[in-house]
Scaffold this active site. Structure first.
Site, PDB file in Angstrom:
ATOM      1  N   SER A  11       0.840  -1.207   0.000  1.00  0.00           N
ATOM      2  CA  SER A  11       0.000   0.000   0.000  1.00  0.00           C
ATOM      3  C   SER A  11       0.870   1.249   0.000  1.00  0.00           C
ATOM      4  O   SER A  11       1.623   1.485   0.947  1.00  0.00           O
ATOM      5  CB  SER A  11      -0.896   0.005   1.231  1.00  0.00           C
ATOM      6  OG  SER A  11      -1.520   1.265   1.366  1.00  0.00           O
ATOM      7  N   HIS A  66      -1.202  -1.265  -4.225  1.00  0.00           N
ATOM      8  CA  HIS A  66      -2.476  -0.884  -3.615  1.00  0.00           C
ATOM      9  C   HIS A  66      -2.544   0.624  -3.358  1.00  0.00           C
ATOM     10  O   HIS A  66      -1.622   1.197  -2.786  1.00  0.00           O
ATOM     11  CB  HIS A  66      -2.637  -1.646  -2.297  1.00  0.00           C
ATOM     12  CG  HIS A  66      -4.005  -1.568  -1.711  1.00  0.00           C
ATOM     13  ND1 HIS A  66      -5.054  -2.336  -2.158  1.00  0.00           N
ATOM     14  CD2 HIS A  66      -4.494  -0.806  -0.698  1.00  0.00           C
ATOM     15  CE1 HIS A  66      -6.135  -2.058  -1.446  1.00  0.00           C
ATOM     16  NE2 HIS A  66      -5.823  -1.134  -0.552  1.00  0.00           N
ATOM     17  N   ASP A  94      -4.834   3.480  -1.510  1.00  0.00           N
ATOM     18  CA  ASP A  94      -5.908   3.754  -0.551  1.00  0.00           C
ATOM     19  C   ASP A  94      -6.399   5.183  -0.759  1.00  0.00           C
ATOM     20  O   ASP A  94      -5.728   6.140  -0.380  1.00  0.00           O
ATOM     21  CB  ASP A  94      -5.396   3.595   0.883  1.00  0.00           C
ATOM     22  CG  ASP A  94      -5.223   2.134   1.255  1.00  0.00           C
ATOM     23  OD1 ASP A  94      -6.215   1.389   1.178  1.00  0.00           O
ATOM     24  OD2 ASP A  94      -4.102   1.732   1.616  1.00  0.00           O
ATOM     25  N   MET A 100      -8.961   8.112   0.125  1.00  0.00           N
ATOM     26  CA  MET A 100      -9.860   8.541   1.201  1.00  0.00           C
ATOM     27  C   MET A 100     -10.329   9.959   0.942  1.00  0.00           C
ATOM     28  O   MET A 100      -9.536  10.819   0.573  1.00  0.00           O
ATOM     29  CB  MET A 100      -9.150   8.476   2.543  1.00  0.00           C
ATOM     30  CG  MET A 100      -8.501   7.146   2.834  1.00  0.00           C
ATOM     31  SD  MET A 100      -7.620   7.204   4.409  1.00  0.00           S
ATOM     32  CE  MET A 100      -6.533   5.800   4.214  1.00  0.00           C
ATOM     33  N   HIS A 134      -8.490   1.086  -4.027  1.00  0.00           N
ATOM     34  CA  HIS A 134      -9.539   0.927  -3.005  1.00  0.00           C
ATOM     35  C   HIS A 134     -10.073   2.312  -2.660  1.00  0.00           C
ATOM     36  O   HIS A 134      -9.370   3.109  -2.048  1.00  0.00           O
ATOM     37  CB  HIS A 134      -8.912   0.248  -1.771  1.00  0.00           C
ATOM     38  CG  HIS A 134      -9.832   0.160  -0.593  1.00  0.00           C
ATOM     39  ND1 HIS A 134      -9.354   0.025   0.695  1.00  0.00           N
ATOM     40  CD2 HIS A 134     -11.189   0.175  -0.499  1.00  0.00           C
ATOM     41  CE1 HIS A 134     -10.381  -0.034   1.527  1.00  0.00           C
ATOM     42  NE2 HIS A 134     -11.496   0.058   0.832  1.00  0.00           N
ATOM     43  N   MET A 140     -12.286   4.604  -0.601  1.00  0.00           N
ATOM     44  CA  MET A 140     -13.070   4.813   0.623  1.00  0.00           C
ATOM     45  C   MET A 140     -13.723   6.181   0.494  1.00  0.00           C
ATOM     46  O   MET A 140     -13.306   7.161   1.118  1.00  0.00           O
ATOM     47  CB  MET A 140     -12.143   4.728   1.841  1.00  0.00           C
ATOM     48  CG  MET A 140     -11.613   3.323   2.079  1.00  0.00           C
ATOM     49  SD  MET A 140     -10.211   3.269   3.220  1.00  0.00           S
ATOM     50  CE  MET A 140      -8.836   3.339   2.055  1.00  0.00           C
ATOM     51  N   MET A 162     -11.789  -5.721   5.278  1.00  0.00           N
ATOM     52  CA  MET A 162     -10.994  -4.775   6.064  1.00  0.00           C
ATOM     53  C   MET A 162     -10.738  -5.366   7.445  1.00  0.00           C
ATOM     54  O   MET A 162     -11.668  -5.675   8.181  1.00  0.00           O
ATOM     55  CB  MET A 162     -11.729  -3.439   6.208  1.00  0.00           C
ATOM     56  CG  MET A 162     -11.808  -2.619   4.927  1.00  0.00           C
ATOM     57  SD  MET A 162     -10.190  -2.194   4.231  1.00  0.00           S
ATOM     58  CE  MET A 162      -9.469  -1.206   5.552  1.00  0.00           C
ATOM     59  N   GLY A 213      -9.398   4.172   7.146  1.00  0.00           N
ATOM     60  CA  GLY A 213      -9.177   5.595   7.391  1.00  0.00           C
ATOM     61  C   GLY A 213      -7.755   5.944   7.778  1.00  0.00           C
ATOM     62  O   GLY A 213      -7.280   7.021   7.465  1.00  0.00           O
ATOM     63  N   PHE A 214      -7.061   5.035   8.436  1.00  0.00           N
ATOM     64  CA  PHE A 214      -5.692   5.316   8.881  1.00  0.00           C
ATOM     65  C   PHE A 214      -4.823   4.075   8.748  1.00  0.00           C
ATOM     66  O   PHE A 214      -5.289   2.967   9.000  1.00  0.00           O
ATOM     67  CB  PHE A 214      -5.667   5.785  10.345  1.00  0.00           C
ATOM     68  CG  PHE A 214      -6.367   7.093  10.567  1.00  0.00           C
ATOM     69  CD1 PHE A 214      -5.697   8.296  10.387  1.00  0.00           C
ATOM     70  CD2 PHE A 214      -7.706   7.120  10.916  1.00  0.00           C
ATOM     71  CE1 PHE A 214      -6.348   9.508  10.566  1.00  0.00           C
ATOM     72  CE2 PHE A 214      -8.368   8.331  11.103  1.00  0.00           C
ATOM     73  CZ  PHE A 214      -7.691   9.525  10.925  1.00  0.00           C
ATOM     74  N   GLY A 215      -3.557   4.277   8.374  1.00  0.00           N
ATOM     75  CA  GLY A 215      -2.608   3.173   8.298  1.00  0.00           C
ATOM     76  C   GLY A 215      -2.041   2.857   9.670  1.00  0.00           C
ATOM     77  O   GLY A 215      -2.208   3.617  10.620  1.00  0.00           O
ATOM     78  N   GLY A 216      -1.362   1.699   9.764  1.00  0.00           N
ATOM     79  CA  GLY A 216      -0.622   1.371  10.981  1.00  0.00           C
ATOM     80  C   GLY A 216      -1.446   0.819  12.133  1.00  0.00           C
ATOM     81  O   GLY A 216      -0.942   0.703  13.251  1.00  0.00           O
ATOM     82  N   ASP A 255      -6.918  -6.322   4.133  1.00  0.00           N
ATOM     83  CA  ASP A 255      -6.162  -5.078   4.270  1.00  0.00           C
ATOM     84  C   ASP A 255      -6.277  -4.578   5.704  1.00  0.00           C
ATOM     85  O   ASP A 255      -7.385  -4.374   6.206  1.00  0.00           O
ATOM     86  CB  ASP A 255      -6.731  -4.031   3.304  1.00  0.00           C
ATOM     87  CG  ASP A 255      -5.974  -2.709   3.356  1.00  0.00           C
ATOM     88  OD1 ASP A 255      -4.965  -2.612   4.077  1.00  0.00           O
ATOM     89  OD2 ASP A 255      -6.405  -1.760   2.661  1.00  0.00           O
ATOM     90  N   GLY A 256      -5.117  -4.388   6.336  1.00  0.00           N
ATOM     91  CA  GLY A 256      -5.094  -3.788   7.661  1.00  0.00           C
ATOM     92  C   GLY A 256      -4.310  -4.603   8.670  1.00  0.00           C
ATOM     93  O   GLY A 256      -4.658  -5.736   8.979  1.00  0.00           O
ATOM     94  N   GLY A 289       1.297  -2.299   4.296  1.00  0.00           N
ATOM     95  CA  GLY A 289       1.895  -0.974   4.122  1.00  0.00           C
ATOM     96  C   GLY A 289       3.146  -0.797   4.949  1.00  0.00           C
ATOM     97  O   GLY A 289       4.267  -0.947   4.469  1.00  0.00           O
ATOM     98  N   SER A 290       2.946  -0.498   6.250  1.00  0.00           N
ATOM     99  CA  SER A 290       4.090  -0.192   7.112  1.00  0.00           C
ATOM    100  C   SER A 290       4.992  -1.402   7.344  1.00  0.00           C
ATOM    101  O   SER A 290       6.161  -1.246   7.690  1.00  0.00           O
ATOM    102  CB  SER A 290       3.607   0.366   8.457  1.00  0.00           C
ATOM    103  OG  SER A 290       2.618  -0.478   9.021  1.00  0.00           O
TER     104      SER A 290
END
Length: 219
Positions: free
Chosen positions: A9, A34, A36, A38, A67, A69, A141, A146-149, A180-181, A202-203
């Site tokens: 991501s 990916h 994201d 938003m 994706h 959102m 999900m 709404g937020f990564g990490g 994802d997540g 992602g992270s």
């Protein structure tokens, strides 16, 4: 077990060196990339939109996995596809009715992309069942969008497992399951056992020296 695809991501990439980061994940073995998106309305955060996708969609050979959102997927789907989305995944919760969900799926297909449907952690996976014969992908999900990490929500395992069993029992073969997540080496094992096809991370991937090794561990 299915072949596992990894979709880094770019929300977690360094935007000062975005081209370099994208090259690293592609060379590291990632098949998908990916995005994201938003809008600050459907989710309480704003990321990036069509110009970012358009500027990098053709700078690599990975699948552009977008994706959205956003509150009005029907309005914006054509623009994201024109900008380079190969897969466009929108949210079940963004639509007012099942009829609208089908309309967005048809629109995505009409513009030449693959259609994905996503559900938030609080939405029962059974909500996607009526659409499975029309879809190409379901995105589960495993954190609140709404937020990564964020940390992986363990109940996601059950949702993926239920969906995999439903697809198998109804002989629906062309729908990919994506999660994802909070994906890392440990949570990836959990998701793979449940029957996932695509891991968004992602992270766990970006910002590390051993990107290739991390992608291989996820697979």
């Amino acid at each position: 077990m299915n072949k596992i695809l990894v979709a880094p991501s770019i929300l977690s990439a360094n935007f000062n060196h975005l081209e370099e980061d994208i090259k690293k994940v592609e060379e590291g073995g990632a098949e998908w990339l990916h995005f994201d998106v938003m809008d600050g309305h459907f989710v309480p955060n704003i990321s990036f939109g069509i110009p970012v996708l358009k500027s990098i969609a053709h700078s690599h050979h990975m699948v552009n996995d977008v994706h959205v959102m956003i509150s009005d997927p029907f309005k914006y789907a054509p623009e994201f596809i024109k900008a380079g989305a190969n897969y466009l995944t929108f949210h079940y919760e963004a639509c007012k009715s099942d009829k609208e969900v089908f309309q967005v799926i048809d629109l995505i297909h009409d513009y030449g992309a693959k259609a994905g449907l996503s559900v938030k952690p609080g939405t029962p996976i059974e909500k996607v069942y009526p659409f499975l014969y029309s879809l190409d992908l379901v995105l589960v999900m495993s954190v609140e969008p709404g937020f990564g990490g964020q940390a992986y929500i363990p109940e996601s395992f059950t949702k993926i497992f239920k969906l995999r069993e439903y697809l198998k029992n109804n002989e629906i073969k062309n729908v990919l399951i994506e999660v994802d997540g909070g994906i890392n080496e440990e949570t990836a094992k959990n998701a793979k056992l449940a029957g996932v096809d695509i891991l968004v991370a992602g992270s766990y991937i970006f910002g590390h020296e051993d990107i290739k090794e991390r992608i291989e561990k996820l697979k």
